[in-house]
Design a protein around this motif. Structure first.
Motif, PDB file in Angstrom:
ATOM      1  N   ARG A   1      -4.172   6.996  -2.519  1.00 39.70           N
ATOM      2  CA  ARG A   1      -3.665   5.851  -1.793  1.00 39.70           C
ATOM      3  C   ARG A   1      -4.164   4.586  -2.484  1.00 39.70           C
TER       4      ARG A   1
ATOM      5  N   GLU B   1       0.841  -1.192   0.000  1.00 39.28           N
ATOM      6  CA  GLU B   1       0.000   0.000   0.000  1.00 39.28           C
ATOM      7  C   GLU B   1       0.881   1.249   0.000  1.00 39.28           C
TER       8      GLU B   1
ATOM      9  N   THR C   1       1.040   5.720  -0.940  1.00 40.75           N
ATOM     10  CA  THR C   1       0.304   6.947  -1.234  1.00 40.75           C
ATOM     11  C   THR C   1       1.124   7.748  -2.223  1.00 40.75           C
TER      12      THR C   1
END
Lengths: 93, 153
Positions: free
Chosen positions: A26, A14, A16
């Motif tokens: 994100r 993950e 951003t």
């Protein structure tokens, strides 16, 4: 090529991504190419109210040249490996 | 349209014969996409094709203008069938649109004239704000926002 390989290792994590137009997205890093174009999946915009048009977007492709920052997951960063890779790159190998 | 041979099954007939592997947009072919450009405009349409510069051709393209809670989809029907080419270096982001999740409920579709008016009003308000900020540049606005009579340093 260091950052290309580095981002390839981050695939599935993950991140951003903040763009030069202040849009911050994100999502899960799906893939990256040699220009550091980035493809994200399951995206959500950090400031959703300000960017209502992005609500319908789940997967997106971001042109590398418009990226300002990529915020990385702390567990995806191994300083030792990065140091080694940097030295190797500096030696030209 | 159907007399053209289909190059790839399940892919656009505009698909490049051998898409360069470094391009990540192949999965968006023949899908409804939203393209943000560097000048802050948004275009929607079916992604017909692209090349290794990132130039895109959209089919049935329209420009979407959003001002506050108002929006307007302006058809680009000055070009044949809404075919529209965007130069690669102007592209900022390509997003695959999920048609089940459109714009928020409270947003209202208005005519082109109305959206242009709203755009003008917004621009004037922003210009005024910028002008005020410039004139009062000696004030620190970050502090000014947090200022209250009970909270004086």
């Amino acid at each position: 090529m260091l950052f290309f390989s580095y981002f390839k290792d981050l695939v599935g994590r993950e991140v951003t991504v903040e763009l030069k137009n202040d849009l911050a997205i994100r999502g899960t890093l799906h893939s990256v190419d040699q220009y550091l174009n980035i493809k994200l999946e399951n995206t959500r915009v950090v400031d959703q109210d300000k960017y209502p048009h992005m609500l319908s977007v789940r997967n997106c492709f971001i042109r590398g040249s418009v990226v300002r920052y990529v915020l990385l997951p702390p567990e995806g960063v191994d300083i030792e490996i990065l140091h080694d890779a940097t030295r190797r790159e500096a030696r030209g190998g | 349209m159907s007399h053209y041979p289909t190059m790839y099954h399940g892919m656009s007939r505009f698909a490049p014969r051998d898409p360069p592997p470094e391009l990540l947009t192949t999965s968006f072919l023949d899908k409804e996409v939203l393209v943000l450009t560097q000048d802050g405009k948004q275009y929607c349409g079916l992604l017909c094709t692209f090349d290794h510069h990132g130039n895109l051709v959209l089919e049935a393209a329209f420009e979407r203008i959003i001002v506050g809670d108002l929006y307007c989809d302006i058809k680009l029907d000055k070009v044949v069938n809404g075919f529209f080419l965007i130069r690669g270096n102007e592209v900022c982001l390509i997003g695959q649109m999920d048609m089940d999740r459109e714009l928020p409920q409270h947003m209202r579709s208005v005519s082109e004239a109305e959206i242009r008016k709203a755009q003008k009003v917004e621009k004037e308000a922003n210009d005024l704000k910028r002008d005020m900020m410039k004139r009062m540049g000696f004030l620190d606005f970050d502090d000014y926002d947090n200022w209250s009579p009970n909270n004086q340093a």
